[in-house]
Structures are given as C-alpha cells and as structure tokens.
Design an enzyme around this catalytic site. Structure first.
Site, PDB file in Angstrom:
ATOM      1  N   SER A   1     -21.062 -24.102  -9.011  1.00 48.72           N
ATOM      2  CA  SER A   1     -20.402 -25.460  -8.466  1.00 48.72           C
ATOM      3  C   SER A   1     -19.427 -24.900  -7.352  1.00 48.72           C
ATOM      4  O   SER A   1     -18.873 -24.178  -7.342  1.00 48.72           O
ATOM      5  CB  SER A   1     -19.505 -26.151  -9.637  1.00 48.72           C
ATOM      6  OG  SER A   1     -18.946 -27.279  -9.073  1.00 48.72           O
ATOM      7  N   GLY A   2     -19.920 -25.774  -6.193  1.00 43.66           N
ATOM      8  CA  GLY A   2     -19.207 -25.184  -5.008  1.00 43.66           C
ATOM      9  C   GLY A   2     -20.024 -24.107  -4.217  1.00 43.66           C
ATOM     10  O   GLY A   2     -19.558 -23.535  -3.084  1.00 43.66           O
TER      11      GLY A   2
ATOM     12  N   THR B   1     -25.725 -28.430  -2.726  1.00 44.96           N
ATOM     13  CA  THR B   1     -26.002 -29.924  -2.299  1.00 44.96           C
ATOM     14  C   THR B   1     -26.058 -29.741  -0.670  1.00 44.96           C
ATOM     15  O   THR B   1     -27.024 -30.381  -0.179  1.00 44.96           O
ATOM     16  CB  THR B   1     -24.757 -30.699  -2.406  1.00 44.96           C
ATOM     17  OG1 THR B   1     -24.447 -30.701  -3.965  1.00 44.96           O
ATOM     18  CG2 THR B   1     -24.968 -32.282  -2.231  1.00 44.96           C
TER      19      THR B   1
ATOM     20  N   ASN C   1     -14.885 -27.645  -6.126  1.00 45.96           N
ATOM     21  CA  ASN C   1     -15.550 -28.151  -4.870  1.00 45.96           C
ATOM     22  C   ASN C   1     -15.179 -29.526  -4.542  1.00 45.96           C
ATOM     23  O   ASN C   1     -14.947 -30.374  -5.351  1.00 45.96           O
ATOM     24  CB  ASN C   1     -17.060 -28.156  -5.401  1.00 45.96           C
ATOM     25  CG  ASN C   1     -17.911 -28.783  -4.111  1.00 45.96           C
ATOM     26  OD1 ASN C   1     -17.406 -29.074  -3.090  1.00 45.96           O
ATOM     27  ND2 ASN C   1     -19.173 -28.739  -4.229  1.00 45.96           N
TER      28      ASN C   1
ATOM     29  N   SER D   1     -18.114 -32.216  -5.179  1.00 42.19           N
ATOM     30  CA  SER D   1     -18.846 -31.723  -6.417  1.00 42.19           C
ATOM     31  C   SER D   1     -19.766 -32.701  -6.930  1.00 42.19           C
ATOM     32  O   SER D   1     -19.395 -33.806  -7.078  1.00 42.19           O
ATOM     33  CB  SER D   1     -17.772 -31.120  -7.512  1.00 42.19           C
ATOM     34  OG  SER D   1     -18.754 -30.760  -8.480  1.00 42.19           O
ATOM     35  N   SER D   2     -20.803 -32.444  -7.006  1.00 40.59           N
ATOM     36  CA  SER D   2     -21.791 -33.464  -7.685  1.00 40.59           C
ATOM     37  C   SER D   2     -21.722 -33.415  -8.846  1.00 40.59           C
ATOM     38  O   SER D   2     -21.621 -32.524  -9.828  1.00 40.59           O
ATOM     39  CB  SER D   2     -23.316 -33.108  -7.398  1.00 40.59           C
ATOM     40  OG  SER D   2     -23.589 -32.461  -6.097  1.00 40.59           O
TER      41      SER D   2
ATOM     42  N   GLY E   1     -23.950 -27.376 -10.770  1.00 40.74           N
ATOM     43  CA  GLY E   1     -23.925 -25.950 -10.812  1.00 40.74           C
ATOM     44  C   GLY E   1     -23.070 -25.607 -12.076  1.00 40.74           C
ATOM     45  O   GLY E   1     -22.484 -26.301 -12.628  1.00 40.74           O
TER      46      GLY E   1
ATOM     47  N   GLU F   1     -20.572 -24.398 -14.447  1.00 48.28           N
ATOM     48  CA  GLU F   1     -19.251 -24.528 -14.430  1.00 48.28           C
ATOM     49  C   GLU F   1     -18.278 -23.928 -15.291  1.00 48.28           C
ATOM     50  O   GLU F   1     -18.689 -24.147 -16.851  1.00 48.28           O
ATOM     51  CB  GLU F   1     -19.098 -26.192 -14.714  1.00 48.28           C
ATOM     52  CG  GLU F   1     -19.002 -26.886 -12.986  1.00 48.28           C
ATOM     53  CD  GLU F   1     -18.869 -28.410 -13.227  1.00 48.28           C
ATOM     54  OE1 GLU F   1     -18.920 -29.049 -12.147  1.00 48.28           O
ATOM     55  OE2 GLU F   1     -18.736 -28.799 -14.318  1.00 48.28           O
TER      56      GLU F   1
HETATM   57  N1  ADP Z   1     -24.116 -23.943   4.756  1.00 46.25           N
HETATM   58  C1  ADP Z   1     -22.678 -24.462   4.647  1.00 46.25           C
HETATM   59  N2  ADP Z   1     -22.021 -24.385   5.966  1.00 46.25           N
HETATM   60  C2  ADP Z   1     -20.885 -24.995   5.925  1.00 46.25           C
HETATM   61  N3  ADP Z   1     -20.041 -25.061   4.580  1.00 46.25           N
HETATM   62  C3  ADP Z   1     -20.976 -25.234   3.709  1.00 46.25           C
HETATM   63  C4  ADP Z   1     -22.303 -24.692   3.683  1.00 46.25           C
HETATM   64  N4  ADP Z   1     -22.580 -24.936   2.184  1.00 46.25           N
HETATM   65  C5  ADP Z   1     -21.511 -25.431   1.553  1.00 46.25           C
HETATM   66  N5  ADP Z   1     -20.335 -25.624   2.373  1.00 46.25           N
HETATM   67  C6  ADP Z   1     -18.983 -26.069   1.908  1.00 46.25           C
HETATM   68  O1  ADP Z   1     -19.095 -25.938   0.616  1.00 46.25           O
HETATM   69  C7  ADP Z   1     -18.758 -27.031  -0.062  1.00 46.25           C
HETATM   70  C8  ADP Z   1     -19.372 -27.352  -1.285  1.00 46.25           C
HETATM   71  O2  ADP Z   1     -20.786 -26.893  -1.178  1.00 46.25           O
HETATM   72  P1  ADP Z   1     -21.665 -28.069  -2.075  1.00 46.25           P
HETATM   73  O3  ADP Z   1     -22.867 -27.991  -1.565  1.00 46.25           O
HETATM   74  O4  ADP Z   1     -21.193 -29.391  -2.436  1.00 46.25           O
HETATM   75  O5  ADP Z   1     -21.532 -27.091  -3.353  1.00 46.25           O
HETATM   76  P2  ADP Z   1     -22.350 -27.474  -4.880  1.00 46.25           P
HETATM   77  O6  ADP Z   1     -23.484 -28.591  -4.607  1.00 46.25           O
HETATM   78  O7  ADP Z   1     -23.171 -26.196  -4.952  1.00 46.25           O
HETATM   79  O8  ADP Z   1     -21.329 -27.749  -5.854  1.00 46.25           O
HETATM   80  C9  ADP Z   1     -19.049 -28.148   1.050  1.00 46.25           C
HETATM   81  O9  ADP Z   1     -18.452 -29.480   0.855  1.00 46.25           O
HETATM   82  C10 ADP Z   1     -18.840 -27.658   2.109  1.00 46.25           C
HETATM   83  O10 ADP Z   1     -17.665 -27.937   2.621  1.00 46.25           O
HETATM   84 MG    MG Z   2     -23.581 -30.365  -5.497  1.00 43.66          MG
END
Ligand code: ADP
Ligand code: MG
Length: 1105
Positions: A107-108, A112, A157, A160-161, A387, A389
């Site tokens: 997660s994070g 996404t 996060n 977080s989804s 992800g 957790e």
């Molecule tokens: N490629 C990226 N560039 C900039 N920030 C990112 C990138 N990937 C993730 N982040 C940051 O990390 C945070 C969490 O990412 P997210 O995709 O929501 O995580 P996950 O879906 O794996 O839980 C996002 O809100 C963003 O701020």
């Molecule tokens: Mg997500």
C-alpha cells in the site's frame, strides 16, 4: 546485428538488472538506490518494470515523453513505465494478443499512480477522432469518481485505494479504444463507520462537505462542519496537499463526463448525506416490564432528516432500530433490540448502504463506458488492487487484502519463475534449477476448501449455536496449528506459548511479504455481513428510487430464507475468476516499491526496500532471466512471422517448421549462443536479437508494402490509361465526325457559290448572245426595210417610169398603200399594247378603288353627309356620281320602309317643301313639325259635335286660326276646318259656322315671304261665298294649312290647282274694296309679335319682326 540501444549509454547505474555485475542483493539494492537518488525511479528486470515511489512529481510524464517512447523498442530508451505500456499496446495491436498489466506492491508503493500513467499513455498514443476521444475521456474520468468513493487516507497512503479494481480496456482491430469494463473487489466498508487513528473515512464525505455549495448542503440537510458527524473522525480530517473542495468539483465534472444525469448525481449525494445522518442517530435504553432494556432513538431530528432525504416513513425505520423480526418456518417472531444491537444495526445499515452505492456507481460507469459494438475486441486489462497491508491493528479486511496479494504473487511466480523454469526442462533445454520461495502454501492455508482459514470461517458462521470470534479462533488453533505459516498463542505448537508479541485474541500468518498479526475480533460479523431484514425492508419501502434499487432483498414478495453467501466466500470466488482471466492474457509486470514509510521524497530506507525486494522475489527473477531466454515462441508462428526475411522460407516453406526456423536464423546470421531450439519452441536469449528480427521484419514489410503498392499503382494506372484511351477514341470519333460535317458544309457552300457564279456567267452569255441575235435580226429587218425601201423606191421609180410609160401608177400606188398599211399596222400593234396595259392598270385601280370604297362606306342614314375622299383626280366625276347614286339608293331604301300613312305624311311634307322652300321664311320652322291635321280632335271633343255633324265630309284639318279684322287689323280666333270639298270658319266659342266655302270657289292663296303666319284666301269673283270678300287669316301652322289646302284642291280632278302667291305685297278684296296688304320689316320697338295695322283704305301694313 547492430541495433541501436541507449540502455547502457549515459546510464545511471544499470537500467536492466539482468546486466548487473556482480549480481548480489547488495549490488541490487545499491543499484536501485543509486538510480533513485538520481530520480531514475524505473529499472528493468528483463521486461518487468520496477517502480520506486518518488513521493514527488517528476517531469517524466509529459507529452514529449509520450512521443519519445511511442513506437520505440523496449530497450532503446532508458527504463520507463511508458516503455512497458507501449510494448503492451503494440503487441495488442500488431500481434493480436490480449494483454494485462499487473501492478503489485505494498500500500502506498505507487500502484494506482502507475495504473493511471499506463492508461493515460495508451489514451495518448491510440487513435484519435471525436468518438474515440469521448471514449478515452470517459475511461480516464471514471478514475476520479471511483477514487472519491473508494479511496481514503490511511497511515500508509493519503490516497489509498480501499477496493480492488480491474479494468478491461477494449480496442478494435485498429487499436482504437471502444470502451471498457471495470470490476471492483470488496470495498473496505468498515471504514464507513469507524476509522483507525490517523486515518480518514472515504474522501467523498469530506469533499461533499467542503466543496458543495450552500444551496446543495441545504438541500441535503447537511452542515459544513465535519465535527457534527460521528462517522467522520476528527484527528485527520484534513490532509496536507489535498484540496477536498477542488476535488469535489473535479468529481462532479468527471461524473458529468462519464455520463451521469444531474438527477443521478443528486441521488448519489443524497445517499452520501443519508450515511452521515445515519451515523448521528443515537440510542438510549428504555426498561421494559420483562426486565430487558429496549433501545429508543435518542434525538429524532437526524432520523427525521434522513427519512426525509430518502423518502422513508420515520416510524418504520424507528421500529427497525428497536425490533427485529426473525422468520423461521413460516413463523414470525419479533424480538426487541438493546442499545448495542441497535448501534450494530445502524452501522450495518450504513456500511451496506455505502458499499452498495459504490457497486451501483461501478455498474453505472460500466454502462456508460461499455463498448457499443459486438465485434471481436482486443483487451488490455489493468489491475490495480489494494497493496499488501500491515497495520497495527489488522482485521478481516487486511486479511482479505493480503490474501489477494498472495494470489497475485502466485501468478507472478507461476508465470515468471516456475512456469518458465519448467518450460526449459520440458523443452529439453539445458537448465540448472534456481531456487525461489513459492507462496502456494500460504494461498493453500487461506483458501483450501477443506481446512483453509476462509473455509473455517464460513463453517463457523453457518454453524448453529453460539458463534463468536473466539470459537472461530479456537477452531483455527486446532485445524491450522501444524501449518508452517500459521502462528497463534493457543496453538498446540509450544513455540508461541511464550511469544508475548502474539496476543491471545490474535493469530499471525507468515505472508510472502512478511508476518501479519490479525485480531480475530469482528471476523465472524464481517464475514456474515448481516443486515436485519427489517432494515432492508424499511429501505425498500423508501420512495427514493436509488435506495429502493440498492435493497432488492427488502421486497417482501421475494423473501428468501436462504443465507446469502458470506463475504469471504464471495471474495474468494471473485479472486478465482480474476486469476483465471489474467492467465488468459499476456502479462506485463510493474512491481512497485516503497522507498520509505514516511511518504517522503529523497529517503531511501534500505532495510524497507531490501525487505520488499526479497518478498517480491526480484533477485530470483533476475537470476532466472540471466540464465534463461527472453523470448520463446512455437516454431510455427515464429516461422510464419519471420519467413519473409529469408529467400528459402519465403513465401512458403515446405519442410518441417523447425528446420525452417533453423534455415531462417542461419540465413539471418544470428550468433549460435543467442538462441536454443526446444522441442516445440525456439528460445531467444536476448531481447536485442528479437528486436533485430523485428526491425528486419519491419523493413521487409515496408519493402513488401512498397511492392504491393507498386503493383497496385501499376494496375490502377493501366486501367485508368485504358479507360482514358477508350474515352479518347470515342471523343476523337465524335470530333472527327463533327469536323468532317463542318468541312462538307463549307465545301457545299463554296460549290453553291461557284455554281451560282457559273450559272450567272452562262446566263449572261446566253443573254448576250440573244441580245446580239436580236440586234442582228433588228439590223437585218432595218437593212431589209431599207433594202425594201430602196427596192420599192427603185421599183416605184421604175414603175413610175413604167406607169408613165405603161399607165402603171395604180400598181405603184397599190405598193405604196401596202407599205403604208404595214407601217400603220405596226404602229397600231404597239399602240394596242399600251392601251391594254392602260386598260389593265385602270381596271386594277378601279378594283382597288371600289374595294376601298366598300371598306370606308358611310352609314345608311340619308342625312349622313360624309363621303370618303376621292383617291384619284381622274375619278372625280365618278366619285361624285357614285356619291349621288349611293345617296339616292339609300334614300330609296329608307323610303321603302315607310308605311302608307307615313308616306302620305312625307308626301305632304314634300309638297310643302315644293311650295315654300326657299320662298317663305317661315318654312324651315315647319320642317320639324308633324302635320297632324286634326288639332282639335273634332270627333272626340263633344264641344264640336254639332259642328262636326254640320260638316258632312271627313275633316282633313281642324285648328284655331286668327281672323284679321278688315277694319282695324285686330285678330279674332276662329275654328278652321278643311274637308275634301270645302273649308269652314266657325266661332271658336259657340262652334257656329261663320263661313263655309267650297274649295272650287277658292282661286288663290297669298302669303308673304316673311316669317309670319298671315295668309289670304282669295275667292273667285262672283262666287256665292265671295260676298263678304276674301279671308285674311293668320296661323302658326300656315305651311300645313296651305299645303293641305293646295293638295286637297288639286286632288279633285275637275278643279284647277289653287294658285299660291308668295309676295310681300298682295291685294285682298274686302267686300268691294281692294286693300293692299304690305309686309314690312318691323322695328324692334314693336316687340316680337307680328303687328297688323290698317293704314288707310287701301293699305294694311303688317310689320314682321
Ligand atoms: N510516479 C509517481 N510520481 C510521483 N508521486 C507518486 C508516484 N507514484 C506514487 N506517488 C505518490 O505516492 C502516493 C501513493 O501512491 P498510490 O499509487 O496511491 O499507492 P498505492 O495505490 O500503491 O497504494 C500517491 O498519492 C503519490 O503522491
Ligand atoms: Mg492504490
């Protein structure tokens, strides 16, 4: 084999871990760190992309970058998620292989975000056009809507989804997007009613309260203050860098783009508001007679408002919070709820309401974005699931989430490690086995149908009797105690008896990604996911159409006593289908790694990264890659794809396919170490070799395309030329015909001109000849005439001499006469012609004259004086004569119409005119007067009856006249009657006859030439009636009287006509005296009347005005 690649040029560290030397965990991490420090967040392991979350925005997702990576070979540019997306999209397009992009990580870790980058890249490179752009826009805009309702801030996060999402994007054969289908997996709905410390509820609640207009909030009966709502935890209501109000606008806009109607949006917001209201409903105990407590709603305001929002009858819902109906075998038993049960019911309702709303949203989006055509589609699936957790407090949700991650890891292991290695062995390729951890055993611990944790949980939930979380844990302790990856304090395994990190009400699982401690509390409830039927029925009764739709089981006609499947069961089933689905597609992996736990940029926590690298099996992945082959394909499709590269295999290879591939590769001079021949497949070690082949194929295809184009163009030009030629022949034929016609007409014209000239010339010639002949004849005649003359003269001379001598004068005379007669004849001949012409002309002129005259003829009225002018002077006489004749004729015509009576009248008038015209000035006055005769109407008037009887004949004229006194010239009125035989003078008053004179006694009548009515009736001397002398009378109708007198007198044959004297001086015999009556022109002083005066014995003077 020169393929340009920049992978190793100007590279920070090593872009592809396969090339890392020496390969060890340390160097691996070191390489990741090195690259991360230089903002190189992507690194490859072969075709797998490792993505480090930078926690800051990097300028590597621009449109220029998209263009840079578009249609480029995977290894040509530095590692990027776009390269993977491009590779997947291209092989979908060109090789017709369905693709899936599997994004895994904690997660994070950036899953996404990665999924969004992939989608936006595909959207940018695929087809364009109004329709396609709309589809793309809808697909992309579904993200903000789902994130608002399904994402929340967690400690790991901020966005977080809280649900799993798998999206199939569908393309047509050209690679243009047609639509998509989204599947969602188990929303973490417990978050609706309770959030762990430092976390928030779903974004939409905060977005609605911050971003909605005052008006909207009023409609939804909401307050902007978060603290007013029990379901919204206060400690982290606002998140740094997150503008809820702006997000709300984005979400509303996105909903509009996706295709939500305004009233649908309103309904959705009403449900969100209803959940908030629901959280505020509180209960108090009320003691009952039977000693039990019964719950009652404390403050009914929120309940009322919620019921108003959803159109539910308040009493129904209120009752559902106090009582519960249990149905069993046709019997209904109503039990009361205590306060705790009421709260439980409330929260269950809130969770169900929200999670069902979320599922409805997904379905509604699917409805909008689904492909419109039924034709075969190519599919690219993007999986972004929650992800792995590990929280402080992990419950059923984390258990489910982590199970899902285990399954995904399984797929990865299956396809990249196990399957690959097994394939080498199967295909008979030399291979030394590489060890890796296979998490199938953990999956089995959870999902095994007989003794898996989920099966145990279901069993426990369905078991009759008291079921609690503890009984479930007990069951686990007995069944799973022996399992390597299961740990619990109470398990018989004495190992954990003294492990204080493991509380009594918990169990621990050694997941592939680490150990996770699960608190058993709530497992049973959450798995059961029970909602009291009273509540679902209350919801079904709502007038709000959406809420009714969300609770179909509330329909009392469809009461189903069977238990609904448990949450765990449903999830397991849906994960099973997902896995099956993924296995049918070509996988592309993005493995996300989280560099630190602080969500901070620039920090690279080595131990954390190392942990993830280990459990993700990345080292093993590199090892398999290094030892193995990057690409494999059965011989047949391989030969089919590349056969155009070699003359022997193109266009057909008749021998066995494997030999074909061998010939092909030999011909292409691919180094022997770059490939290996398996039993059914060819294995290619390095992707560069594949790219080399692909590049050659591309060139070859271009050549082939050029060839096809060439042939086609040639054919097209030829057919066009032939068509043109055919058309040209037709045009030419028509033109020639036209030109020949023109020419012929010209020649014909010229021929006519020439002909006419020739004919003219010939005619002139003949004329000339004729003229000449005529002249000759004339000359001959003249000459002969002269000659004859001479001859005659000579003869005459001779004859004269002879006559002189022989008395021959008579002969000469006869000759001479003959000559003379001939000459005369000649002259007459000529004169005759002239006369004929003259006659003819005259005849014509006369004809014309008469015809013209006919046209211009005057009317038939005898008094019409007009007559057309004469056209020719010589016709003057004729013209006048004609006029006269015409006039006479029309007069005759006119007369012929007369009746006898009228004729007589006109006769009279004629007689009058003969007598007086131009002789007496009074005459013209009389012309217009009709001669009536009997002015007194003798027969009719009784006054004159006596008189009438005295007169034995028919009265021709009866009138009053004036008798002139002989003595003084005064006048006295007298009746004057005229019959055939006589005239009578009678007294006007008495009718007594004064004088009756037979007409034969009348000798003459005298009148003046003047304009007076005097007339003297002179009697024959010696007649009996003449005793008193002549009568001098006066009457205005003098003309008529005299005329009638004259005519009557003349009518009798025996008598002479009465003489009429017209003179201004005449003698009248009065008794014995002769008196002269003289008419003079009267002076004006006498007035207009005619004055008569006796001048002396001899003269009576009448002055006439
Ligand atoms: N490629 C990226 N560039 C900039 N920030 C990112 C990138 N990937 C993730 N982040 C940051 O990390 C945070 C969490 O990412 P997210 O995709 O929501 O995580 P996950 O879906 O794996 O839980 C996002 O809100 C963003 O701020
Ligand atoms: Mg997500």
């Amino acid at each position: 084999m020169e393929v340009k690649t920049s992978l190793l040029d100007n590279m920070i560290g090593v872009g592809d871990m396969v090339l890392l030397e020496p390969l060890s965990e340390n160097s691996f991490i070191e390489n990741l760190k090195n690259r991360f420090d230089h903002n190189e967040i992507y690194t490859y392991i072969g075709s797998v992309v490792i993505s480090m979350n930078p926690y800051k925005s990097l300028p590597i997702y621009t449109a220029e970058k998209v263009e840079e990576y578009r249609n480029r070979n995977f290894y040509e540019l530095s590692p990027h998620i776009y390269a993977l997306a491009d590779e997947a999209y291209r092989s979908l397009r060109h090789q017709d292989k369905d693709q899936c992009i599997l994004i895994t990580g904690e997660s994070g870790a950036g899953k996404t975000e990665a999924s969004k980058f992939v989608m936006s890249y595909v959207a940018a490179v695929c087809g364009k056009g109004q329709e396609v752009n709309k589809v793309k826009e809808q697909l992309l805009q579904s993200n903000p809507v789902l994130e608002a309702f399904g994402n929340a801030k967690t400690v790991r996060n901020d966005n977080s989804s809280r649900f799993g999402k798998y999206m199939d994007i569908e393309f047509d054969f050209k690679g243009d997007p047609l639509g998509g289908v989204i599947s969602n997996y188990l929303l973490e709905k417990s978050r609706v009613v309770k959030q762990p410390r430092g976390e928030r509820n779903f974004h939409i609640f905060y977005q609605l309260l911050s971003g909605a207009s005052e008006d909207t909030l009023k409609k939804l009966k909401l307050d902007r203050d978060f603290s007013k709502y029990n379901y919204l935890s206060l400690d982290s209501a606002t998140v740094n860098g997150l503008d809820d109000a702006a997000s709300f606008r984005t979400v509303r806009n996105a909903m509009q783009i996706v295709g939500f109607m305004e009233d649908e949006v309103q309904s959705v917001l009403e449900l969100v508001a209803a959940v908030l209201k629901l959280g505020n409903i509180e209960f108090k105990p009320e003691s009952r007679v039977n000693g039990f407590d019964e719950s009652r709603v404390k403050d009914k305001n929120d309940l009322k408002e919620m019921c108003e929002l959803l159109g539910i009858e308040q009493s129904v819902l209120e009752r559902a919070f106090s009582f519960r109906t249990v149905e069993a075998k046709m019997e209904k038993v109503s039990t009361t709820l205590n306060v705790a049960q009421a709260y439980y019911a409330r929260d269950a309702l809130a969770k169900n309401l929200y999670s069902r709303l979320f599922s409805w949203l997904v379905n509604r989006i699917n409805e909008s974005i689904k492909a419109q055509t039924k034709s075969r589609k190519k599919v690219m699936g993007v999986l972004d699931i929650y992800g792995f957790e590990i929280f402080e407090d992990n419950s059923f949700e984390q258990f489910i989430i982590n199970y899902c991650n285990e399954k995904l890891q399984q797929i990865f292991i299956e396809l990249t490690l196990r399957e690959e290695q097994e394939e080498y062995v199967r295909e008979g390729i030399e291979w030394t086995n590489i060890e890796y951890f296979n998490n199938a055993i953990i999956c089995d611990l959870i999902e095994n149908n007989k003794n898996g944790i989920l099966a145990m949980l279901d069993e426990e939930c369905l078991r009759p009797g008291t079921v609690t979380d503890e009984t479930f844990l007990d069951k686990l302790n007995t069944v799973c105690a022996e399992h390597q990856h299961f740990e619990s304090r109470l398990s018989k395994n004495s190992k954990f008896l003294t492990d204080h990190s493991l509380p009594h009400n918990c169990f621990r699982i050694q997941h592939y990604a680490g150990k996770v401690l699960y608190r058993v509390e709530g497992f049973v409830d959450k798995n059961n996911d029970l909602l009291y039927r009273d509540l679902s029925q209350a919801m079904y009764k709502a007038s709000h159409s959406l809420i009714k739709l969300l609770f179909p089981e509330g329909n009392p006609t469809k009461v189903n006593l069977k238990r609904p499947p448990t949450a765990g069961f449903q999830f397991k089933a849906s994960v099973g289908t997902l896995m099956k689905n993924l296995l049918t597609k070509n996988p592309n992996y993005i493995r996300c790694i989280k560099p630190n736990d602080k969500k901070a940029p620039h920090i690279f926590a080595e131990s954390l990264v190392c942990h993830q690298v280990r459990y993700l099996g990345l080292m093993e992945n590199v090892r398999v890659r290094r030892a193995g082959y990057a690409f494999r394909q059965p011989y047949e499709p391989c030969l089919e794809r590349y056969k155009m590269l070699c003359k022997q295999t193109w266009p057909h290879w008749r021998g066995p396919v494997r030999e074909g591939v061998e010939v092909l590769l030999k011909d292409m001079q691919v180094p022997v170490e770059e490939f290996a021949y398996g039993r059914s497949k060819i294995f290619i070690r390095n992707p560069r070799t594949l790219f080399f082949l692909e590049e050659k194929r591309r060139q070859c295809l271009e050549d082939l395309a050029a060839l096809i184009q060439k042939i086609y163009r040639g054919w097209k030009c030829r057919t066009r030329f032939q068509l043109l030629k055919k058309s040209q022949v037709v045009v030419a034929a028509w033109y020639r015909r036209y030109a020949q016609q023109k020419k012929y007409q010209n020649i014909r014209c010229s021929a006519l001109v020439v002909q006419s000239f020739i004919r003219g010339w010939k005619a002139r010639k003949i004329l000339r000849e004729l003229k000449y002949k005529k002249r000759c004849e004339k000359a001959v005649t003249t000459i002969s005439a002269y000659w004859h003359g001479t001859q005659a003269r000579r003869e005459l001379k001779h004859l004269k001499e002879e006559a002189r001598r022989k008395n021959a004068i008579a002969v000469i005379w006869a000759y001479w006469l003959g000559l003379k007669v001939r000459r005369e004849y000649r002259k007459f001949f000529r004169a005759n012609a002239g006369k004929k012409i003259y006659d003819f002309t005259i005849q014509k002129i006369m004809q014309k004259y008469f015809l013209d005259l006919k046209k211009t003829m005057t009317s038939m009225s005898p008094i019409d004086k007009s007559w057309p002018a004469r056209p020719y002077g010589f016709l003057d006489g004729t013209h006048k004569e004609l006029r006269r004749m015409f006039h006479l004729w029309r007069c005759k015509k006119y007369r012929s119409q007369f009746t006898e009576e009228k004729k007589a009248t006109y006769d009279e008038k004629l007689a009058a005119s003969e007598l007086f015209k131009d002789k007496k000035a009074l005459y013209p006055n009389s012309v217009g007067q009709p001669f009536k005769g009997d002015y007194l109407e003798m027969t009719k008037n009784p006054k004159y009856q006596k008189l009438n009887s005295l007169v034995d004949d028919k009265v021709l004229l009866a009138d009053v006249v004036s008798k002139i006194n002989r003595a003084n010239g005064k006048r006295a009125p007298r009746l004057f009657l005229l019959t055939k035989k006589n005239f009578v003078l009678a007294d006007q008053k008495t009718g007594q006859v004064k004088a009756s004179v037979p007409l034969p006694d009348l000798s003459s009548v005298s009148v003046s030439t003047q304009n007076d009515g005097f007339f003297a009736l002179k009697l024959k001397e010696g007649a009996t009636s003449a005793a008193k002398g002549d009568f001098l009378l006066s009457s205005d109708r003098l003309i008529e009287i005299i005329t009638k007198l004259h005519r009557t007198g003349a009518a009798s044959a025996d008598r002479n006509r009465i003489k009429i004297d017209i003179s201004d001086e005449f003698l009248v015999l009065f008794k014995q005296d002769k008196v002269c009556v003289k008419f003079i022109q009267g002076s004006p002083k006498n007035g207009n009347g005619v004055a008569c005066k006796r001048k002396n014995n001899r003269l009576l003077e009448v002055s006439v005005p």
